[in-house]
Design a protein around this motif. Sequence first.
Motif, PDB file in Angstrom:
ATOM      1  N   ALA A  60      53.949  76.695 -45.888  1.00 33.62           N
ATOM      2  CA  ALA A  60      53.343  75.473 -45.367  1.00 33.62           C
ATOM      3  C   ALA A  60      54.411  74.427 -45.114  1.00 33.62           C
ATOM      4  CB  ALA A  60      52.308  74.930 -46.355  1.00 33.62           C
ATOM      5  N   PHE A  61      54.087  73.464 -44.255  1.00 31.14           N
ATOM      6  CA  PHE A  61      54.905  72.266 -44.152  1.00 31.14           C
ATOM      7  C   PHE A  61      53.982  71.055 -44.153  1.00 31.14           C
ATOM      8  CE2 PHE A  61      54.199  73.506 -39.736  1.00 31.14           C
ATOM      9  CZ  PHE A  61      53.897  72.306 -39.100  1.00 31.14           C
ATOM     10  N   THR A  62      54.510  69.934 -44.568  1.00 35.09           N
ATOM     11  CA  THR A  62      53.722  68.727 -44.781  1.00 35.09           C
ATOM     12  C   THR A  62      54.243  67.593 -43.908  1.00 35.09           C
ATOM     13  OG1 THR A  62      53.280  69.345 -47.079  1.00 35.09           O
ATOM     14  CG2 THR A  62      52.959  67.040 -46.497  1.00 35.09           C
ATOM     15  N   VAL A  63      53.327  66.917 -43.256  1.00 36.41           N
ATOM     16  CA  VAL A  63      53.656  65.720 -42.491  1.00 36.41           C
ATOM     17  C   VAL A  63      53.064  64.526 -43.232  1.00 36.41           C
ATOM     18  CG1 VAL A  63      53.453  64.518 -40.292  1.00 36.41           C
ATOM     19  CG2 VAL A  63      53.628  67.015 -40.336  1.00 36.41           C
ATOM     20  N   THR A  64      53.883  63.541 -43.521  1.00 32.16           N
ATOM     21  CA  THR A  64      53.454  62.376 -44.283  1.00 32.16           C
ATOM     22  C   THR A  64      53.490  61.130 -43.400  1.00 32.16           C
ATOM     23  OG1 THR A  64      54.362  63.346 -46.302  1.00 32.16           O
ATOM     24  CG2 THR A  64      53.884  61.009 -46.352  1.00 32.16           C
ATOM     25  N   TYR A  65      52.363  60.411 -43.362  1.00 34.79           N
ATOM     26  CA  TYR A  65      52.244  59.178 -42.577  1.00 34.79           C
ATOM     27  C   TYR A  65      52.141  57.972 -43.503  1.00 34.79           C
ATOM     28  CZ  TYR A  65      50.802  62.515 -38.960  1.00 34.79           C
ATOM     29  OH  TYR A  65      50.737  63.573 -38.084  1.00 34.79           O
ATOM     30  N   SER A  66      52.643  56.832 -43.052  1.00 36.27           N
ATOM     31  CA  SER A  66      52.513  55.621 -43.862  1.00 36.27           C
ATOM     32  C   SER A  66      52.013  54.420 -43.067  1.00 36.27           C
ATOM     33  CB  SER A  66      53.848  55.280 -44.530  1.00 36.27           C
ATOM     34  OG  SER A  66      54.845  55.061 -43.550  1.00 36.27           O
ATOM     35  N   ALA A  67      51.663  54.618 -41.775  1.00 34.27           N
ATOM     36  CA  ALA A  67      51.189  53.475 -40.980  1.00 34.27           C
ATOM     37  C   ALA A  67      50.225  53.936 -39.891  1.00 34.27           C
ATOM     38  CB  ALA A  67      52.359  52.738 -40.356  1.00 34.27           C
ATOM     39  N   TYR A  68      49.315  54.821 -40.259  1.00 35.00           N
ATOM     40  CA  TYR A  68      48.404  55.441 -39.284  1.00 35.00           C
ATOM     41  C   TYR A  68      47.012  54.867 -39.510  1.00 35.00           C
ATOM     42  CZ  TYR A  68      47.394  59.404 -36.128  1.00 35.00           C
ATOM     43  OH  TYR A  68      47.064  60.212 -35.052  1.00 35.00           O
ATOM     44  N   LEU A  69      46.579  53.888 -38.699  1.00 33.83           N
ATOM     45  CA  LEU A  69      45.308  53.201 -38.915  1.00 33.83           C
ATOM     46  C   LEU A  69      44.674  52.811 -37.588  1.00 33.83           C
ATOM     47  CD1 LEU A  69      44.415  50.473 -41.478  1.00 33.83           C
ATOM     48  CD2 LEU A  69      44.103  49.985 -39.057  1.00 33.83           C
ATOM     49  N   ALA A  70      43.386  53.185 -37.410  1.00 36.74           N
ATOM     50  CA  ALA A  70      42.586  52.763 -36.255  1.00 36.74           C
ATOM     51  C   ALA A  70      41.509  51.808 -36.759  1.00 36.74           C
ATOM     52  CB  ALA A  70      41.955  53.967 -35.566  1.00 36.74           C
ATOM     53  N   GLN A  71      41.248  50.733 -35.999  1.00 39.74           N
ATOM     54  CA  GLN A  71      40.360  49.690 -36.510  1.00 39.74           C
ATOM     55  C   GLN A  71      39.652  48.969 -35.363  1.00 39.74           C
ATOM     56  OE1 GLN A  71      41.712  47.160 -39.874  1.00 39.74           O
ATOM     57  NE2 GLN A  71      41.484  45.441 -38.455  1.00 39.74           N
ATOM     58  N   VAL A  72      38.407  48.536 -35.633  1.00 43.88           N
ATOM     59  CA  VAL A  72      37.651  47.702 -34.708  1.00 43.88           C
ATOM     60  C   VAL A  72      37.015  46.552 -35.483  1.00 43.88           C
ATOM     61  CG1 VAL A  72      37.127  49.565 -33.071  1.00 43.88           C
ATOM     62  CG2 VAL A  72      35.568  49.117 -34.978  1.00 43.88           C
ATOM     63  N   GLY A  73      36.628  45.490 -34.762  1.00 42.44           N
ATOM     64  CA  GLY A  73      35.928  44.364 -35.387  1.00 42.44           C
ATOM     65  C   GLY A  73      36.874  43.303 -35.893  1.00 42.44           C
ATOM     66  N   GLY A  74      36.298  42.149 -36.247  1.00 43.92           N
ATOM     67  CA  GLY A  74      37.102  41.052 -36.769  1.00 43.92           C
ATOM     68  C   GLY A  74      38.158  40.615 -35.778  1.00 43.92           C
ATOM     69  N   ASN A  75      39.385  40.460 -36.257  1.00 47.60           N
ATOM     70  CA  ASN A  75      40.500  40.064 -35.400  1.00 47.60           C
ATOM     71  C   ASN A  75      41.337  41.247 -34.938  1.00 47.60           C
ATOM     72  OD1 ASN A  75      39.904  37.276 -35.630  1.00 47.60           O
ATOM     73  ND2 ASN A  75      40.949  37.210 -37.637  1.00 47.60           N
ATOM     74  N   SER A  76      40.727  42.440 -34.926  1.00 49.04           N
ATOM     75  CA  SER A  76      41.461  43.650 -34.545  1.00 49.04           C
ATOM     76  C   SER A  76      41.955  43.557 -33.106  1.00 49.04           C
ATOM     77  CB  SER A  76      40.563  44.882 -34.683  1.00 49.04           C
ATOM     78  OG  SER A  76      40.061  45.007 -35.987  1.00 49.04           O
ATOM     79  N   ASP A  77      43.130  44.086 -32.863  1.00 50.19           N
ATOM     80  CA  ASP A  77      43.635  44.211 -31.497  1.00 50.19           C
ATOM     81  C   ASP A  77      42.684  45.096 -30.704  1.00 50.19           C
ATOM     82  OD1 ASP A  77      45.179  45.463 -29.258  1.00 50.19           O
ATOM     83  OD2 ASP A  77      46.790  44.237 -30.057  1.00 50.19           O
ATOM     84  N   PRO A  78      42.365  44.744 -29.465  1.00 48.89           N
ATOM     85  CA  PRO A  78      41.430  45.554 -28.673  1.00 48.89           C
ATOM     86  C   PRO A  78      41.867  47.003 -28.477  1.00 48.89           C
ATOM     87  CG  PRO A  78      41.767  43.404 -27.648  1.00 48.89           C
ATOM     88  CD  PRO A  78      42.762  43.506 -28.767  1.00 48.89           C
ATOM     89  N   THR A  79      43.172  47.265 -28.587  1.00 49.61           N
ATOM     90  CA  THR A  79      43.660  48.632 -28.411  1.00 49.61           C
ATOM     91  C   THR A  79      43.731  49.406 -29.718  1.00 49.61           C
ATOM     92  OG1 THR A  79      45.983  47.989 -28.667  1.00 49.61           O
ATOM     93  CG2 THR A  79      45.051  47.879 -26.453  1.00 49.61           C
ATOM     94  N   ALA A  80      43.381  48.753 -30.842  1.00 51.38           N
ATOM     95  CA  ALA A  80      43.554  49.375 -32.158  1.00 51.38           C
ATOM     96  C   ALA A  80      42.468  50.389 -32.494  1.00 51.38           C
ATOM     97  CB  ALA A  80      43.602  48.307 -33.248  1.00 51.38           C
ATOM     98  N   PHE A  81      41.443  50.512 -31.637  1.00 55.35           N
ATOM     99  CA  PHE A  81      40.348  51.437 -31.931  1.00 55.35           C
ATOM    100  C   PHE A  81      40.808  52.892 -31.882  1.00 55.35           C
ATOM    101  CE2 PHE A  81      40.430  51.605 -27.363  1.00 55.35           C
ATOM    102  CZ  PHE A  81      39.967  52.873 -27.030  1.00 55.35           C
ATOM    103  N   ARG A  82      41.942  53.149 -31.218  1.00 55.23           N
ATOM    104  CA  ARG A  82      42.460  54.518 -31.112  1.00 55.23           C
ATOM    105  C   ARG A  82      43.945  54.514 -31.444  1.00 55.23           C
ATOM    106  NH1 ARG A  82      45.501  57.331 -27.476  1.00 55.23           N
ATOM    107  NH2 ARG A  82      45.164  59.603 -27.384  1.00 55.23           N
ATOM    108  N   LYS A  83      44.327  55.391 -32.354  1.00 52.22           N
ATOM    109  CA  LYS A  83      45.741  55.599 -32.668  1.00 52.22           C
ATOM    110  C   LYS A  83      46.046  57.092 -32.570  1.00 52.22           C
ATOM    111  CE  LYS A  83      46.809  51.314 -33.525  1.00 52.22           C
ATOM    112  NZ  LYS A  83      47.250  50.817 -34.829  1.00 52.22           N
TER     113      LYS A  83
END
Length: 217
Positions: free
Chosen positions: A64-87
């Motif tokens: 196996a191999f492992t991929v580690t992420y530390s800044a992978y976040l999709a978000q909507v609502g509030g003050n979210s950036d309009p493009t943040a719904f998809r990452k």
Amino acid sequence: MPGGLLLSGAVAALLTTALPAQHPSSPVFDNPPPDKIVINVATVNGSGCPQGTTAVAVSEDNTAFTVTYSAYLAQVGGNSDPTAFRKNCQLNLVVHVPQGFTYAIASADYRGFASLQRGASGAQKASYYFQGSSNTSSKNHPLNGPYDDNWQANDTTDVAQLVWAPCGVQRNFNINTELRVSAGSSAPGAVSFMTMDSTDGDISTVYHMAWEHCPSS
């Protein structure tokens, strides 16, 4: 991430034969090559994996191999950036395997956290393919609100549909992942998000490898 991340292990040449591999009847998780494999990260691109936030490591038993992420976040609502719904994040990997072996990605385990309001939804998607190949395997995992917990998804490929690395030809392996969140009918301004990371540490995505001997020339 700096290009050419080199993991420990001996680099071994592939066979020069271009004949297709003889595929096993079941994934060979318990019979990996005795030597180490080496993975070079050729490129890391995408809004879900800014430079320096992704790492790759190979298991000691080469299964196996492992991929580690530390800044992978999709978000909507509030003050979210309009493009943040998809990452998304596309990894282009150069995989050096010991002489006489070929490999396929038989399954993948994904983990993260999601906070989805009632009426909102999220999804995790991944596709896998070798450079220059038309064979692409894609999986999609939807998630509906209300939801406020860790999530886990597994992609498993049937043995007959495994896409094997060609023997004797160096082809980069591509993994394209995506997180998507939709506000749907949730309350106006309500924040919903989905991550492939965590506040107290990194989330690891594990790719399980199947192994087979290349035919002799």
